[in-house]
Motif scaffolding. Structure first.
Motif, PDB file in Angstrom:
ATOM      1  N   LEU A   1      18.071   6.185   4.403  1.00  0.00           N
ATOM      2  CA  LEU A   1      18.824   6.430   3.168  1.00  0.00           C
ATOM      3  C   LEU A   1      20.288   6.500   3.543  1.00  0.00           C
ATOM      4  O   LEU A   1      20.658   7.180   4.514  1.00  0.00           O
ATOM      5  CB  LEU A   1      18.367   7.733   2.510  1.00  0.00           C
ATOM      6  N   ALA A   2      21.129   5.787   2.819  1.00  0.00           N
ATOM      7  CA  ALA A   2      22.551   5.765   3.162  1.00  0.00           C
ATOM      8  C   ALA A   2      23.368   5.505   1.913  1.00  0.00           C
ATOM      9  O   ALA A   2      22.875   4.983   0.901  1.00  0.00           O
ATOM     10  CB  ALA A   2      22.830   4.696   4.211  1.00  0.00           C
TER      11      ALA A   2
ATOM     12  N   ASP B   1      -1.622   9.143  10.578  1.00  0.00           N
ATOM     13  CA  ASP B   1      -0.544   8.525  11.347  1.00  0.00           C
ATOM     14  C   ASP B   1       0.827   8.812  10.769  1.00  0.00           C
ATOM     15  O   ASP B   1       1.686   7.945  10.695  1.00  0.00           O
ATOM     16  CB  ASP B   1      -0.753   7.015  11.466  1.00  0.00           C
ATOM     17  N   GLY B   2       1.072  10.017  10.308  1.00  0.00           N
ATOM     18  CA  GLY B   2       2.393  10.322   9.787  1.00  0.00           C
ATOM     19  C   GLY B   2       3.466  10.258  10.845  1.00  0.00           C
ATOM     20  O   GLY B   2       4.629  10.043  10.557  1.00  0.00           O
ATOM     21  N   GLY B   3       3.131  10.439  12.098  1.00  0.00           N
ATOM     22  CA  GLY B   3       4.118  10.438  13.160  1.00  0.00           C
ATOM     23  C   GLY B   3       4.703   9.082  13.466  1.00  0.00           C
ATOM     24  O   GLY B   3       5.632   8.988  14.260  1.00  0.00           O
ATOM     25  N   ARG B   4       4.207   8.040  12.901  1.00  0.00           N
ATOM     26  CA  ARG B   4       4.760   6.710  13.172  1.00  0.00           C
ATOM     27  C   ARG B   4       6.067   6.467  12.443  1.00  0.00           C
ATOM     28  O   ARG B   4       6.733   5.484  12.663  1.00  0.00           O
ATOM     29  CB  ARG B   4       3.762   5.632  12.737  1.00  0.00           C
ATOM     30  N   ILE B   5       6.433   7.287  11.531  1.00  0.00           N
ATOM     31  CA  ILE B   5       7.599   7.064  10.670  1.00  0.00           C
ATOM     32  C   ILE B   5       8.864   7.496  11.397  1.00  0.00           C
ATOM     33  O   ILE B   5       8.976   8.627  11.866  1.00  0.00           O
ATOM     34  CB  ILE B   5       7.458   7.822   9.343  1.00  0.00           C
ATOM     35  N   THR B   6       9.843   6.585  11.467  1.00  0.00           N
ATOM     36  CA  THR B   6      11.161   6.872  12.025  1.00  0.00           C
ATOM     37  C   THR B   6      12.127   7.064  10.877  1.00  0.00           C
ATOM     38  O   THR B   6      12.203   6.224   9.963  1.00  0.00           O
ATOM     39  CB  THR B   6      11.638   5.715  12.915  1.00  0.00           C
ATOM     40  N   LEU B   7      12.869   8.172  10.925  1.00  0.00           N
ATOM     41  CA  LEU B   7      13.777   8.526   9.833  1.00  0.00           C
ATOM     42  C   LEU B   7      15.220   8.246  10.236  1.00  0.00           C
ATOM     43  O   LEU B   7      15.627   8.455  11.381  1.00  0.00           O
ATOM     44  CB  LEU B   7      13.623  10.004   9.473  1.00  0.00           C
TER      45      LEU B   7
ATOM     46  N   ILE C   1      23.829   3.798  -3.482  1.00  0.00           N
ATOM     47  CA  ILE C   1      22.920   4.528  -2.602  1.00  0.00           C
ATOM     48  C   ILE C   1      21.789   3.577  -2.258  1.00  0.00           C
ATOM     49  O   ILE C   1      21.147   3.013  -3.158  1.00  0.00           O
ATOM     50  CB  ILE C   1      22.384   5.799  -3.275  1.00  0.00           C
ATOM     51  N   VAL C   2      21.532   3.389  -0.964  1.00  0.00           N
ATOM     52  CA  VAL C   2      20.579   2.387  -0.508  1.00  0.00           C
ATOM     53  C   VAL C   2      19.420   3.087   0.186  1.00  0.00           C
ATOM     54  O   VAL C   2      19.626   3.852   1.151  1.00  0.00           O
ATOM     55  CB  VAL C   2      21.239   1.379   0.444  1.00  0.00           C
ATOM     56  N   LEU C   3      18.216   2.813  -0.308  1.00  0.00           N
ATOM     57  CA  LEU C   3      16.985   3.328   0.291  1.00  0.00           C
ATOM     58  C   LEU C   3      16.214   2.145   0.861  1.00  0.00           C
ATOM     59  O   LEU C   3      15.936   1.175   0.157  1.00  0.00           O
ATOM     60  CB  LEU C   3      16.140   4.052  -0.758  1.00  0.00           C
TER      61      LEU C   3
ATOM     62  N   SER D   1      13.689  20.072  -5.395  1.00  0.00           N
ATOM     63  CA  SER D   1      14.532  20.928  -6.229  1.00  0.00           C
ATOM     64  C   SER D   1      15.164  22.069  -5.442  1.00  0.00           C
ATOM     65  O   SER D   1      16.243  22.551  -5.800  1.00  0.00           O
ATOM     66  CB  SER D   1      13.703  21.512  -7.377  1.00  0.00           C
ATOM     67  N   ASP D   2      14.521  22.474  -4.320  1.00  0.00           N
ATOM     68  CA  ASP D   2      15.046  23.610  -3.569  1.00  0.00           C
ATOM     69  C   ASP D   2      16.054  23.174  -2.506  1.00  0.00           C
ATOM     70  O   ASP D   2      17.138  23.779  -2.394  1.00  0.00           O
ATOM     71  CB  ASP D   2      13.892  24.365  -2.892  1.00  0.00           C
ATOM     72  N   LEU D   3      15.714  22.118  -1.728  1.00  0.00           N
ATOM     73  CA  LEU D   3      16.552  21.737  -0.588  1.00  0.00           C
ATOM     74  C   LEU D   3      17.199  20.361  -0.739  1.00  0.00           C
ATOM     75  O   LEU D   3      18.024  19.976   0.086  1.00  0.00           O
ATOM     76  CB  LEU D   3      15.726  21.760   0.696  1.00  0.00           C
ATOM     77  N   GLY D   4      16.800  19.593  -1.744  1.00  0.00           N
ATOM     78  CA  GLY D   4      17.451  18.304  -1.979  1.00  0.00           C
ATOM     79  C   GLY D   4      16.626  17.113  -1.526  1.00  0.00           C
ATOM     80  O   GLY D   4      15.549  17.237  -0.924  1.00  0.00           O
ATOM     81  N   LEU D   5      17.172  15.917  -1.787  1.00  0.00           N
ATOM     82  CA  LEU D   5      16.450  14.669  -1.551  1.00  0.00           C
ATOM     83  C   LEU D   5      16.216  14.419  -0.065  1.00  0.00           C
ATOM     84  O   LEU D   5      15.135  13.960   0.335  1.00  0.00           O
ATOM     85  CB  LEU D   5      17.229  13.501  -2.171  1.00  0.00           C
ATOM     86  N   VAL D   6      17.200  14.720   0.790  1.00  0.00           N
ATOM     87  CA  VAL D   6      17.068  14.411   2.212  1.00  0.00           C
ATOM     88  C   VAL D   6      15.904  15.184   2.823  1.00  0.00           C
ATOM     89  O   VAL D   6      15.062  14.608   3.538  1.00  0.00           O
ATOM     90  CB  VAL D   6      18.383  14.722   2.948  1.00  0.00           C
TER      91      VAL D   6
END
Length: 455
Positions: free
Chosen positions: A388-389, A341-347, A395-397, A321-326
């Protein structure tokens, strides 16, 4: 609910089988009758052939005998040996004719006797002709001439008698053949009419079955449409109920997050501040024995406040709500947001997005959150990609991993995470694609129309 006429097709099918059986029997009778008439016609033709052969042998015998007599008479009168040609040539033909007549199967014993008498007369007459040639005298001279004439008359009489009887037999055989042909025609007419009647019956039965099948098809179509309508109504009701429950759960989470943030947060902050004030106000000699306890209390209060913040963020992410979905999606990849293992995620997130309504942003966030939670719990993945694009009008997730994967075709009753993701996509009139196979990782793609997102 309409009742389907189940007995009518069975009775109609049974009747059709009976008619086909009758047709088979009638066809078999027709074939046997045709075979019988064919054999009768063949027997009649064989009889006619034999009887005609008898007549031909009788005629040949008489003709050769008369030619031989004429030739011998000419030889006696002129002395020219040329006239003896019929006599010399006819001997073999007469023997052949007599042998054939004796070999015939005469139907009457008297006829066989007549043939024997004829043969003896012919042999006698031939012997007389031979003696006449030897004496070079006329066959009519003396007693031999008279006896020769009598023998010839006897031969004529025997031949005529046998010929007449044989012709009568030929006529009888022909009449019998005509009778057989009439019977065959009558039988063919009756059996043909029977076959035509059975064919007409089969056509009528097939037509009735076809109409009955059309009626049954119409009934089934109507029933299917009714059931489909009922399923659609109930599915819509269940979907509405699921949507209501999802919205209600989000509302409860928001309310609970607000209560935790406002009430519990303020109380915990006040308790921590009071504990710190007490530490500052107490004299050093009084606080020294309690310093360890107060430090532990302050540390516990700090941990409780951190847990409260994490719980509030899970219930209602403030970044959304403050900064948005991204930025909210970016926070899912930060260390400490997951179990491990949160660091395995590529954004792969865009810099800007169209203005999305709060329910749409929340649904996309929950889809990504649930997908990442499933990966951390079950996938055993070493690489995860979250993207996300905006593509055309959607809108494709996408959430992809290289984990253990699964078979989407195999239904698992306890797979509530995917069910929740599917329902959230359906709420926004979107499309969800799940591509996975055992050992091949998983790829989840949610496509949300911008038209639905702008409402």
């Amino acid at each position: 609910m309409p009742r389907l006429p189940s007995r009518l097709p069975r009775a109609s099918t049974l009747l059709l089988l009976v008619v086909l059986l009758l047709g088979f029997v009638l066809g078999a009778v027709w074939l046997m009758a045709a075979q019988h008439h064919a054999e009768a016609s063949r027997d009649a033709l064989q009889k006619l052939q034999q009887q005609s052969s008898r007549v031909a042998h009788l005629d040949s015998l008489l003709v050769h005998l008369l030619d031989a007599e004429s030739g011998v008479r000419g030889f006696i009168l002129t002395g020219d040996p040329v006239h003896l040609a019929p006599y010399r040539d006819g001997a073999g033909d007469i023997e052949i004719a007599l042998a054939a007549l004796r070999a015939e199967r005469w139907p009457d014993a008297s006829q066989r006797d007549t043939v024997e008498q004829l043969a003896r007369r012919v042999e006698t007459r031939w012997a007389l002709l031979a003696r006449a040639i030897e004496r070079s005298a006329s066959p009519e001279a003396g007693g031999d001439a008279e006896s020769g004439q009598q023998i010839t008359q006897d031969i004529r009489s025997f031949v005529e008698t046998l010929r007449t009887q044989t012709m009568d037999q030929i006529n009888t055989t022909i009449l019998s053949s005509f009778d057989n042909l009439r019977d065959a025609r009558r039988t063919n007419t009756v059996l043909g009419m029977g076959v035509l009647a059975l064919l007409a019956t089969i056509i009528v039965l097939l037509y009735r079955q076809d109409r009955l099948s059309d009626q049954l098809g119409a009934l089934l179509q109507s029933e299917n449409e009714r059931l489909q309508s009922l399923v659609e109504v109930r599915t819509a009701a269940l979907s509405n109920l699921a949507t209501y429950l999802t919205n209600a759960r989000e509302a409860e989470k928001e309310s609970l997050a607000r209560e935790l943030h406002d009430e519990l947060g303020s109380l915990l902050t006040a308790a921590k501040m009071d504990a710190a004030w007490i530490v500052r106000k107490l004299p050093g000699e009084a606080i020294a024995p309690l310093r360890e306890r107060f430090d532990r209390l302050l540390d516990t209060l700090s941990q409780i406040i951190s847990i409260k913040r994490r719980v509030v963020a899970n219930l209602r992410p403030p970044l959304l709500s403050d900064l948005g979905l991204v930025e909210a999606l970016r926070s899912l990849a930060q260390p400490g947001t997951g179990e491990e293992d949160g660091g395995r995620i590529t954004l792969d997130l865009p810099d800007t997005l169209p203005d999305l309504p709060a329910p749409v942003s929340l649904a996309l966030y929950r889809i990504a959150q649930e997908a990442l939670t499933n990966i951390r719990r079950h996938a055993q993945a070493t690489q995860v990609r979250l993207s996300l694009a905006e593509e055309a009008d959607r809108i494709v997730l996408k959430v992809e991993d290289n984990g253990t994967g699964f078979n989407p075709a195999v239904r698992q009753p306890m797979r509530h995470g995917l069910t929740g993701i599917t329902h959230r996509v359906q709420m926004l009139a979107g499309q969800l694609d799940i591509d996975s196979r055992p050992g091949g990782g998983t790829r989840i793609v949610a496509r949300i129309p911008l038209a639905a997102a702008e409402r």
